[in-house]
Design a protein around this motif. Structure first.
Motif, short mmCIF file in Angstrom:
data_model
loop_
_atom_site.label_atom_id
_atom_site.label_comp_id
_atom_site.label_asym_id
_atom_site.label_seq_id
_atom_site.Cartn_x
_atom_site.Cartn_y
_atom_site.Cartn_z
N ALA A 1 11.48 -19.69 128.87
CA ALA A 1 11.40 -20.38 130.16
C ALA A 1 12.56 -19.96 131.05
O ALA A 1 13.61 -19.53 130.59
N ALA A 2 12.35 -20.09 132.37
CA ALA A 2 13.41 -19.78 133.32
C ALA A 2 14.52 -20.80 133.19
O ALA A 2 14.32 -21.95 132.79
N CYS A 3 15.73 -20.37 133.56
CA CYS A 3 16.88 -21.27 133.49
C CYS A 3 16.82 -22.28 134.64
O CYS A 3 16.39 -21.96 135.75
N ALA A 4 17.30 -23.49 134.36
CA ALA A 4 17.35 -24.51 135.40
C ALA A 4 18.56 -24.30 136.31
O ALA A 4 18.67 -24.97 137.33
N GLY A 5 19.42 -23.38 135.97
CA GLY A 5 20.64 -23.16 136.73
C GLY A 5 21.85 -23.29 135.83
O GLY A 5 21.86 -24.12 134.92
N ARG A 6 22.86 -22.50 136.11
CA ARG A 6 23.99 -22.44 135.20
C ARG A 6 25.00 -23.55 135.44
O ARG A 6 25.78 -23.86 134.55
N GLY A 7 25.02 -24.16 136.62
CA GLY A 7 26.04 -25.16 136.88
C GLY A 7 27.42 -24.54 136.77
O GLY A 7 27.71 -23.52 137.41
N SER A 8 28.26 -25.14 135.96
CA SER A 8 29.63 -24.63 135.79
C SER A 8 29.77 -23.74 134.57
O SER A 8 30.88 -23.39 134.18
N GLN A 9 28.66 -23.36 133.95
CA GLN A 9 28.73 -22.59 132.72
C GLN A 9 29.09 -21.13 133.01
O GLN A 9 28.33 -20.42 133.69
N PRO A 10 30.21 -20.64 132.51
CA PRO A 10 30.59 -19.25 132.77
C PRO A 10 29.88 -18.30 131.83
O PRO A 10 29.46 -18.68 130.73
N ASP A 11 29.76 -17.06 132.25
CA ASP A 11 29.34 -16.02 131.31
C ASP A 11 30.46 -15.79 130.31
O ASP A 11 31.65 -16.00 130.60
N ILE A 12 30.09 -15.34 129.11
CA ILE A 12 31.05 -15.07 128.04
C ILE A 12 30.79 -13.66 127.53
O ILE A 12 29.65 -13.32 127.16
N VAL A 13 31.83 -12.86 127.50
CA VAL A 13 31.73 -11.49 127.01
C VAL A 13 32.75 -11.32 125.88
O VAL A 13 33.95 -11.47 126.11
N ILE A 14 32.25 -11.03 124.69
CA ILE A 14 33.13 -10.76 123.55
C ILE A 14 33.03 -9.28 123.22
O ILE A 14 31.94 -8.76 122.95
N VAL A 15 34.16 -8.62 123.26
CA VAL A 15 34.24 -7.19 122.94
C VAL A 15 35.13 -7.04 121.71
O VAL A 15 36.29 -7.44 121.72
N SER A 16 34.57 -6.50 120.65
CA SER A 16 35.37 -6.20 119.46
C SER A 16 35.24 -4.72 119.14
O SER A 16 34.17 -4.13 119.25
N ILE A 17 36.37 -4.14 118.79
CA ILE A 17 36.42 -2.70 118.48
C ILE A 17 36.84 -2.54 117.03
O ILE A 17 37.89 -3.04 116.60
#
Length: 538
Positions: free
Chosen positions: A40-56
């Motif tokens: 389903a489509a998102c209802a909206g993110r509100g205050s939710q930030p994107d999260i990017v985890i980079v491990s090497i």
């Protein structure tokens, strides 16, 4: 690491502890069976930030430009560090890929989540992406390592999880961006990308111009790739064969790091172009790499030297300050920290070994860790080496006693047979040899295969190390890594106050690990092949 009350986990033998490097791994999309993909489509993110985890994978903390390494070519990661919080004393709980990354995704120490060695399955149910998915995040996981994938239950909680075996950093970034692009812009995104560079063999892509000739190490790496080298000989510097290659291998290792930095730049720039402009970014590694420290070359795991134990850790994004922190931090801290930053609640029954790194409470003064197992039976500098279901040995000063799949009680004299190829016939034992065989068998009783390891307590200034000994006891050594970063001088006798402060912590750690009794995983031939392809076994 602030440990909460101990709790029991039902630990079962790992059924699928590694993914063999087959063609299927190049583009296997594996949604988690427990968390079906969002439709389903998102209802909206509100205050939710994107999260990017980079491990090497296999990235030493001391090879980063922002950590002061003069030869570094890490502009992307240096810029990330300059804009976020750098945890200068971060460590891994175990310098092996699967246990370390499992701790990052569960907030638990390896003896609590169940994966104590590379390829072992995670048995603890809690996962960071599961909690985020329940709160509306779309979750994407992309891994270049078969020992960080679905076979270890690393995909739990992800809408999409792919393993692209040994994909170069830029290629892996492009795979990640392709999956991220499929997530609607109004949906908060959590993405984890695990890069394989600079895991040995050290061979940057030929298209990458910023690399040295390094003919000696390049030849070694190519032979290792083709399965034409007994890696334990180089790992253990047998007959001095690894040390002359150190400068070449170090230069190639740095070139691999530079290429991985370029891949991270591709990923972050691409996410920005997709409108993911202000994410929380976590950058870290599963472990480092020994370059001759404590006698281990081009490998990680068997000992707990800082070369493998220390890792980079940077967090940047909304709500995160800029600066450097010298308090202890570990991979178990990543999950509780991200939950706190995003305001995602954990169930009351969920416990963590890690902590919120930005909490107001004072941090603990130390972290606890252990080395990995010595999986190569012929690494004879270690007391117990090998795998439970293959050749495994106890190594005395001159003789090694080994058991295998077809024959037990094999005694080898390493003066005349350093590669353990010609077992001495027990029927021809002299009285002295019979006594040696019996002594080694008795000495082996307290030291289980794949669980005989160094155990460590580390502060920002010192490391107390317990090393298993033939006597059945642990040899204790103390190192001051501020004045002696190479950890070459044991100051146990001269810094008694530090010993007195850390010894009770180590004793408690020893008792906790002994009581955990997590069983050694069974491994199929497919799993053995995957570990062999990565150089962990012969």
């Amino acid at each position: 690491m602030m440990l909460l009350a101990l709790f029991a986990l039902a630990c079962t033998p790992a059924e699928n502890a590694a993914v063999a490097p087959t063609a299927e791994q190049s583009a296997a999309k594996v949604p988690d069976a427990d968390v079906p993909p969002h439709t389903a489509a998102c209802a909206g993110r509100g205050s939710q930030p994107d999260i990017v985890i980079v491990s090497i994978d296999t990235l030493r903390a001391d090879r980063m430009g922002y950590m002061g390494y003069a030869e570094a070519r890490t502009p992307t990661l240096d810029a990330l560090a300059a804009a976020g919080t750098v945890f200068r004393q971060a460590t891994t709980p175990v310098p092996r890929t699967t246990p370390a990354l499992a701790s990052m995704m569960t907030g638990l120490a390896p003896h609590h989540h169940g994966s104590r060695e590379v390829g072992d399955v995670i048995v603890a149910p809690q996962r960071l992406p599961t909690l985020l998915a329940e709160q509306g995040w779309r979750t994407v996981g992309i891994s270049a390592m078969p020992v960080a994938g679905p076979k270890q239950k690393m995909d739990k909680g992800y809408d999409v999880f792919e393993v692209h075996y040994d994909a170069p950093a830029v290629t892996l970034a492009e795979h990640t961006l392709a999956r991220a692009k499929e997530v609607p812009a109004e949906c908060p995104l959590m993405v984890w990308t695990h890069f394989a560079d600079p895991h040995f063999p050290y061979l940057p892509p030929k298209s990458w111009a910023d690399q040295p000739d390094a003919p000696g190490c390049r030849a070694l790496s190519e032979r290792a790739t083709n399965g034409k080298v007994a890696r334990y000989k180089y790992f253990g510097n047998r007959d001095g064969i690894a040390e002359p290659l150190l400068a070449d291998c170090s230069a190639l290792y740095d070139a691999e790091i530079a290429y991985a930095d370029h891949g991270v730049g591709t990923l972050l720039d691409g996410l920005h172009d997709l409108g993911r402009t202000d994410p929380i970014v976590v950058f870290t590694a599963d472990h480092g790499e020994n370059m001759g420290e404590w006698g281990l070359y081009f490998e990680h795991g068997p000992n707990g030297h800082d070369a493998s134990l220390r890792i980079p850790l940077v967090i940047k994004g909304p709500g995160v300050g800029v600066g450097a922190v010298d308090a202890p931090a570990t991979l178990e801290d990543v999950m509780p920290t991200l939950l706190a930053l995003t305001g995602v609640p954990a169930p009351e029954s969920m416990q963590f070994d890690g902590r919120d790194l930005f909490a107001d409470a004072p941090p603990p003064p130390w972290v606890r860790a252990e080395s990995g197992s010595t999986l190569h039976a012929r690494l004879t500098d270690y007391l117990v080496a090998g795998r439970a279901n293959r050749l495994h040995c106890i190594h005395g000063p001159q003789f090694s006693l080994c058991d295998g799949t077809k024959r037990n009680d094999m005694l080898f004299d390493r003066r005349t047979d350093p590669d353990l190829q010609r077992p001495m016939m027990s029927g021809a034992d002299t009285a002295a040899l019979a006594a040696t065989r019996a002594e080694l068998r008795t000495a082996w009783k307290p030291w289980p295969v794949e669980r005989t390891r160094q155990r460590l307590v580390r502060t920002p200034s010192h490391t107390l190390v317990a090393t298993p000994m033939l006597s059945g006891e642990y040899d204790l050594a103390l190192y001051n890594h501020r004045t002696d970063p190479a950890l070459t001088t044991n100051v146990f006798e001269t810094e008694s106050a530090v010993v007195a402060a850390l010894s009770p912590v180590l004793e408690e750690w020893q008792a906790e690990l002994d009581a955990a009794n997590v069983p050694v995983s069974e491994r199929t031939e497919e799993q053995e092949d995957a570990l062999r392809a990565l150089g962990y076994i012969e």
